[in-house]
Design an enzyme around this catalytic site. Sequence first.
Site, mmCIF file in Angstrom:
data_model
loop_
_atom_site.group_PDB
_atom_site.id
_atom_site.type_symbol
_atom_site.label_atom_id
_atom_site.label_comp_id
_atom_site.label_asym_id
_atom_site.label_seq_id
_atom_site.Cartn_x
_atom_site.Cartn_y
_atom_site.Cartn_z
ATOM 1 N N GLN A 203 -4.675 -1.223 -7.505
ATOM 2 C CA GLN A 203 -5.323 -0.411 -6.476
ATOM 3 C C GLN A 203 -6.002 0.784 -7.121
ATOM 4 O OE1 GLN A 203 -3.218 2.503 -3.659
ATOM 5 N NE2 GLN A 203 -3.554 0.751 -2.309
ATOM 6 N N SER B 120 -6.330 5.298 -0.093
ATOM 7 C CA SER B 120 -6.608 4.027 -0.761
ATOM 8 C C SER B 120 -8.100 3.720 -0.671
ATOM 9 C CB SER B 120 -5.812 2.899 -0.111
ATOM 10 O OG SER B 120 -4.425 3.185 -0.113
ATOM 11 N N ASP C 13 0.824 -1.212 0.000
ATOM 12 C CA ASP C 13 0.000 0.000 0.000
ATOM 13 C C ASP C 13 0.859 1.263 0.000
ATOM 14 O OD1 ASP C 13 -2.552 1.344 0.149
ATOM 15 O OD2 ASP C 13 -2.115 1.790 2.247
#
Length: 273
Positions: free
Chosen positions: A263, A213, A193
């Site tokens: 993502q 995110s 991430d």
Amino acid sequence: MATIEEALEIERLERDIFRGASTKTQLPRTFGGQVAGQALVSAVRTVEARYQVHSLHGYFLRPGNPDQPTVYLVERIRDGRSFCTRRVTGVQDGAAIFTMSASFHTGDEGPEHQDKMPAVHAPDDLPDASITMSPERLWAMREWEHWDIRTVPQDSVAPRDGMVSQQQVWFRYRHPLPDDPLFHVCTLAYMSDMTLLGSSKVTHPDEETQNASLDHAMWFLRPFRADDWLLYDQSSPSAGFGRALTGGKIFNREGQMVAAVVQEGLIRTLRAH
């Protein structure tokens, strides 16, 4: 700041209920990688050792409070001969902040191929981020002091035809980690991430944005160690409507593709009032 062992620490409260540790942080909300990593550790604790994680798909639903622990509720969706599936919900104050499905596989025989790792500067030829980072960003090095992160200079990233926004980052955990392969998988889930959404800012370096995110998917392709150098080859194929799509291929130093990530993140323009 917290070691990866501390960041991924969970306590079993019931057969399928776990509590993740809250750790010292400078962030105003819980780091998404920590939530994903703790959720994956919780799922791992409910499957037999013969299964290995091969994929996860998660949604960040609400900002987490970094001063509070997160409780993880695991659902045993399926236990099959070769595959098993778990669903995990992270909860704070009675509200879901994260949900994830994780799939496990015993491994089979089949054909093999992979994309070639791009030609890139070796990590030993690049300075530690603590040397190159601007003063206003040094807080990030304090937050992740146990990680060695080395970004390839943008003018050294070889442009690929049709790709609008690229970024390449070498990283590794600075200290030796346990040999358990599943611990390295959970560590990579934590790390994946970090920096990825930044690939969407490469072509907009001067635009101030609010970033977060939104969802995160990973596939674990080959064995690796998170305390050895890994190349995160990132790109952002599209951005618009306050969201950016990003993706990354992760290679070890030998050129083996060990994981892949996709993502979508919030990238909302900050407007002066």
